[in-house]
Design a protein around this motif. Structure first.
Motif, PDB file in Angstrom:
ATOM      1  N   SER A 167     -14.402 -24.824  -9.724  1.00 36.94           N
ATOM      2  CA  SER A 167     -13.157 -25.596  -9.654  1.00 36.94           C
ATOM      3  C   SER A 167     -11.956 -24.720 -10.021  1.00 36.94           C
ATOM      4  CB  SER A 167     -13.235 -26.807 -10.597  1.00 36.94           C
ATOM      5  OG  SER A 167     -13.443 -26.388 -11.935  1.00 36.94           O
ATOM      6  N   GLY A 211      -8.841 -24.141  -7.562  1.00 32.91           N
ATOM      7  CA  GLY A 211      -7.461 -24.351  -7.994  1.00 32.91           C
ATOM      8  C   GLY A 211      -6.589 -23.135  -7.735  1.00 32.91           C
ATOM      9  N   GLU A 248      -3.327 -23.102  -5.204  1.00 32.62           N
ATOM     10  CA  GLU A 248      -2.008 -22.676  -5.680  1.00 32.62           C
ATOM     11  C   GLU A 248      -1.477 -21.532  -4.828  1.00 32.62           C
ATOM     12  OE1 GLU A 248       0.108 -20.989  -9.778  1.00 32.62           O
ATOM     13  OE2 GLU A 248      -1.937 -21.773  -9.832  1.00 32.62           O
TER      14      GLU A 248
END
Length: 553
Positions: free
Chosen positions: A61, A65, A69
């Motif tokens: 995860s 992420g 981003e």
């Protein structure tokens, strides 16, 4: 150019840099960044991400992420992003979930505007990455080869300018020497890192001591970090004289060794092989080991730490091959600047002999940790008792008090033939002969020379007793006669003083030690021979003489 071309591919625009540590993977990415200003290059720290994630499950995860981003950044800034992930294998070996989080980004890198440059070593690639074929297919493999001398020198010149010491160098001579010496003496490390580290150390000493950045400083840095003496402070005009100081009546042997060492002093020896290799051949006790010790003293100042000895009778079975290779590479890795003595090499198994062949040919071996161990700064001495029947003939009919070699030279062809054709336990491996720089024959010792050797040993023992115990030792002149003529080895095949020296230790030195221990207040003692010597009366079949140590009367 290859990496930059990869970044400009329309679809599969990810790269995997493969190289040994220190080869310059990061530097290559930095250079590509400078040539590619339209994209933003950022480095990802896998170790820090793993620590932040806490466990393998969270890592997937965390990666997702990161990529989400990154994709938002590309959309907002309208600028493509290149993520550099060094030690890429750390992510792959963490969990399958982490790998699955990366795959979609790799597959769609061209359309999402995110490129990835991964980097790892060959070992880590084969261990962790290559089994995942789907992952491998999403990365363009680029092998990063170590830079050549010209490129490394250019890098060092740039580093010197950055360190503000470039005015210390009149040309690239020192830089080229740094490259050459690190290539020779640091085979387990990669360029340009190892050259940069040496230059970095030189700069440190220069700033501290104001010493010039010259060959003398380079020599001291390599001596300090590797134990390598590139300065080689040996006077070429005095080599033979120094060898003769402790090795009696072996003029030919010391001449052959001294002549070969001239190449090392002048730095004209073959840089792809050990400094020098010798085969010492001759009877037991004639000075082969003593000359080896003297060689270590001459080259390195001592015959303890810098003389590495292997008794090859311990490696007679093929099963000892692994232990021999392991011990040899370990000892030389710890001390690369040494004399290696392989005693009675004819006793070694053929598998062990093949290890020596590789050392003599290539000057390198791989150790248990898959590191390349350099033998290029070693001096190798093999000793053999093969061909002893020739030396028995020489001892009987060609005595020579100086060891000048005049008689030995007449037997030279016979010695070579005898060494290479002996069989059984005394078989010298003939395949080694062609790899050895010099065959060094030792003259069997005359009675006079044996006497000289034992007299010298007695003198040293007397001096040692005086220094350690403040006891003066007086020796009857018949003690030498007793040790050499009555107790010496009458078998001419021996041709040496080893038996007499052993008898001296067993009967004389032990008796002196016993008397000192039992009479600690006595300051003057005498060594006498009690009884009749066979050498005084040829009609006697045996001697009833023995050594007696007592107080001076």
């Amino acid at each position: 150019m290859q990496l930059l071309a990869s970044m400009n591919r329309p679809e599969l625009c990810n790269a995997l840099l493969l190289a040994e540590a220190g080869t310059g993977k990061t530097a290559l990415v930095q250079a590509t960044m400078l040539a590619d200003p339209e994209r933003l290059y950022l480095e990802v720290d896998p170790a820090r991400m793993i620590t932040h994630a806490g466990n393998a499950a969270n890592m997937a995860s965390t990666l997702k992420g990161l990529f989400d981003e990154a994709e938002r950044f590309v959309e907002d800034e309208e600028r493509e992003l290149v993520l550099f992930i060094d030690e890429f294998h750390q992510i792959v070996q963490l969990s399958d979930a982490a790998v699955e989080a990366i795959k979609p980004v790799l597959a769609a890198s061209g359309t999402r505007g995110i490129r990835i440059i991964a980097a790892t070593t060959y070992d880590e690639f084969h261990k962790h990455i290559s089994p995942n074929q789907a992952l491998v297919e999403r990365l363009q493999r680029i092998n990063v080869n170590p830079p050549d001398q010209h490129t490394t020198v250019t890098i060092l010149q740039a580093m010197a300018k950055r360190y503000d010491v470039s005015d210390q160098f009149y040309d690239d001579h020192i830089f080229r020497q740094i490259y050459e010496y690190t290539q020779r003496y640091m085979p387990a490390s990669a360029q340009p890192r190892k050259s940069i580290l040496v230059l970095d150390s030189m700069v440190g000493w220069h700033r501290l001591t104001k010493r010039p950045m010259d060959r003398e400083l380079l020599s001291d840095v390599l001596q300090e970090s590797l134990g390598v003496n590139i300065a080689f402070q040996v006077d070429g005009t005095k080599i033979k004289q120094q060898l003769d100081a402790e090795v009696f009546s072996q003029d030919l042997a010391t001449s052959v060794v001294a002549r070969r060492l001239q190449l090392s002093v002048a730095d004209l020896n073959d840089k792809a092989r050990p400094e020098a290799s010798f085969l010492f051949t001759g009877s037991t006790g004639v000075g082969k080991t003593e000359l080896t010790k003297q060689l270590a003293r001459l080259l390195f100042g001592d015959d303890q730490r810098h003389l590495i000895r292997f008794d090859m009778t311990e490696y007679a079975e093929d099963s000892s091959f692994t232990s021999f290779r392991s011990e040899l590479t370990k000892r030389v890795w710890d001390l690369s600047h040494a004399v290696l003595l392989f005693d009675e090499v004819e006793k070694a198994s053929q598998m062990v002999t093949r290890v020596l062949l590789q050392v003599l040919d290539d000057g390198r071996l791989t150790d248990d940790n898959n590191r390349k161990v350099s033998f290029l700064n070693t001096y190798i001495v093999l000793t053999t008792n093969a061909g002893s029947e020739i030396y028995k003939t020489i001892a009987q009919y060609a005595a020579d008090d100086t060891g000048s070699g005049r008689q030995l030279l007449e037997y030279e062809k016979l010695i070579h033939r005898s060494i290479s054709t002996t069989t059984g336990d005394n078989r010298f491996p003939p395949e080694l002969l062609g790899r050895i720089d010099a065959i060094v024959p030792f003259q069997p010792l005359s009675l006079e020379t044996q006497t000289k050797i034992v007299r010298n040993k007695l003198r040293r023992m007397t001096q040692e007793v005086l220094v350690k115990h403040d006891v003066q030792v007086h020796t009857d002149k018949r003690v030498l006669q007793y040790l050499i003529e009555d107790k010496g080895d009458s078998d001419s095949d021996a041709g040496g003083a080893r038996t007499a020296v052993a008898k001296m230790t067993d009967e004389v030195t032990t008796a002196v030690a016993t008397f000192i221990n039992e009479h600690p207040s006595q300051r003057q003692i005498r060594i006498d021979v009690v009884g009749d010597l066979v050498s005084d009366d040829k009609n006697r079949l045996s001697s009833d003489a023995h050594i007696r140590v007592g107080a001076m009367r």
